[in-house]
Scaffold this active site. Structure first.
Site, PDB file in Angstrom:
ATOM      1  N   GLY A 186       0.815  -1.219   0.000  1.00  0.00           N
ATOM      2  CA  GLY A 186       0.000   0.000   0.000  1.00  0.00           C
ATOM      3  C   GLY A 186       0.840   1.257   0.000  1.00  0.00           C
ATOM      4  O   GLY A 186       0.359   2.331   0.362  1.00  0.00           O
ATOM      5  N   GLY A 187       2.095   1.133  -0.421  1.00  0.00           N
ATOM      6  CA  GLY A 187       2.951   2.306  -0.546  1.00  0.00           C
ATOM      7  C   GLY A 187       3.241   3.017   0.761  1.00  0.00           C
ATOM      8  O   GLY A 187       3.578   4.199   0.751  1.00  0.00           O
ATOM      9  N   SER A 223       5.187  -5.513  -2.126  1.00  0.00           N
ATOM     10  CA  SER A 223       5.224  -4.088  -2.439  1.00  0.00           C
ATOM     11  C   SER A 223       5.840  -3.328  -1.258  1.00  0.00           C
ATOM     12  O   SER A 223       6.966  -3.618  -0.874  1.00  0.00           O
ATOM     13  CB  SER A 223       3.826  -3.597  -2.801  1.00  0.00           C
ATOM     14  OG  SER A 223       3.875  -2.327  -3.414  1.00  0.00           O
TER      15      SER A 223
END
Length: 445
Positions: free
Chosen positions: A28-29, A114
């Protein structure tokens, strides 16, 4: 108030079974996300014999904000990195309590994707994460985790994101205080969380992620690995065929003219060298080369550079894989944030396969026409996770993943059914081509 964990166990698990433990860290960055998305659920993996846990952690302003007042009051001269500290706390809790769920506290695999993979890379380089974990029933020094699986993320090589310094992030904290018209941090703490978030968003004050604070993080992962100071454990690294960082003027080309024009725009005077390394004479060849270059770019480069760093300075083995199988969409389906015809193996598209949660994408409306091959491929990929968690080697009969060797770089590709060897192909990386892509990164946004 976010220190929550979800835990799934095999149906017949009991305390003392010493089952391998897999701990999920979502992406989710560093800005958003939750462990409560159905695609992340652990039932399928638990049924295959692992204790599966997921840890929530603070994100955005609440996980990443630094401020001089917070630094002064911390007791260790640092602020920010609260999300990473949440993960350390969660992993320590799971280490201490794994046995009660039937898990082996000395066999914990941390699995991140991520930003979650970036967090794993940072934890592997963090002095805070290297501290021994005390387990009452097992005297001695226990590592925070014993194996790493990182999907589409990391901090190695030219494609990796930059870490801010403490001063840079503190300046953003001061800017947020002023935007809130608060006299100090104490007054900021009296405001509702949604107000803090909205003021930061409205004023474009972005706390992009973790910070080099000289406490949780004293150096970049690249520096830690180069000096051999990382948490040295078996590591499985993955990317996807159309991952973040792979989209350029070249990789989006579908015709020869667009391919050549993209090369000139992206590489300028070096375009002839590029076109010699990646030749194309027809539209079809140009489209194939563009897809190949996308598969070499972005997080694929990060994974390769992380693998090289571990192989060169670490003692534990490392493996490389890539997921390159587009989802099967029903005719006419529309997904608002992507073009299903060109999405390919997009960032995140591998997750339901690793988790065995294909059905999660059809829960609220029908968006995928899953086939028998999709179910089979998901089973193969789940078995890779379980084998790695159990033994430290991800290779299975169906997925013969070669150990990474920097002198002969290979990875296993999870591809389409017609891609050979039942969809599983061992690919030898072209070092000269990948080195070119690495040495000519696209401009940062």
């Amino acid at each position: 108030d976010c220190l929550y964990a979800n835990v799934w166990v095999p149906p017949d698990a009991k305390a003392g079974d010493n089952l391998p433990v897999v701990v999920w860290i979502h992406g989710g960055g560093f800005q958003e996300g939750s462990i409560n998305f159905e695609v992340y659920y652990g039932q399928a993996l638990a049924k295959k014999g692992v204790v599966f846990a997921a840890i929530d952690y603070r994100v955005n302003v609440f996980g990443n904000m630094a401020h001089p007042e917070l630094t002064a009051e911390s007791g260790h001269g640092a602020s920010g990195n609260y999300g990473l500290m949440d993960l350390v706390a969660g992993l320590r809790w799971l280490k201490r309590n794994a046995a009660a769920f039937g898990g082996d506290p000395d066999n914990v695999t941390v699995l991140g994707q991520s930003a979650g993979a970036m967090a794993v890379d940072l934890l592997a380089s963090s002095p805070l994460a290297k501290a021994c974990v005390d387990i009452r029933s097992r005297p001695g020094c226990h590592k925070l985790f014993d194996k790493i699986i990182a999907l589409s993320g990391g901090y190695h090589g030219a494609a990796a994101p930059r870490l801010e310094t403490l001063k840079e992030t503190e300046a953003k904290g001061v800017a947020l205080q002023r935007a809130m018209q608060a006299r100090d941090v104490a007054q900021m703490r009296t405001r509702p969380a949604d107000e803090v978030y909205e003021v930061a968003k409205t004023n474009h004050i972005t706390f992009s992620g973790p910070t080099l604070d000289n406490y949780v993080l004293t150096e970049t992962p690249a520096q830690a690995f180069a000096a051999g100071r990382q948490i040295d454990v078996p590591t499985l690294l993955s990317s996807v065929g159309n991952d973040i960082g792979s989209k350029t003027a070249v990789t989006g080309a579908t015709t020869l003219a667009a391919y050549q024009d993209g090369a000139r725009k992206l590489y300028a005077d070096d375009a002839p060298a590029f076109l010699k390394l990646f030749p194309a004479k027809t539209d079809a060849e140009a489209a194939r080369q563009a897809a190949r270059i996308a598969r070499m770019s972005g997080f694929s480069l990060v994974a390769r550079d992380w693998a090289r760093a571990q192989a060169e300075k670490g003692k534990s083995p490392v493996w490389l894989v890539q997921y390159n199988h587009p989802h099967p969409y029903p005719p006419g389906v529309v997904i608002t944030d992507m073009d299903v015809k060109s999405a390919g193996a997009y960032h995140n598209s591998d997750l339901p396969f690793w988790f065995g949660t294909l059905d999660s994408l059809n829960l609220y409306r029908h968006t995928r026409d899953w086939t028998a091959y999709d179910t089979k491929l998901s089973g193969v990929m789940q078995d890779v996770v379980v084998a790695f968690a159990r033994t430290g080697n991800p290779a299975t009969a169906a997925a013969p993943i070669p150990r990474y060797n920097p002198r002969r770089e290979q990875r296993l590709v999870f591809g389409d059914e017609n891609s050979g060897n039942g969809g599983m192909t061992v690919e030898t990386l072209n070092r000269e081509q990948m080195d070119y892509i690495e040495s000519h990164p696209p401009p940062r946004n």
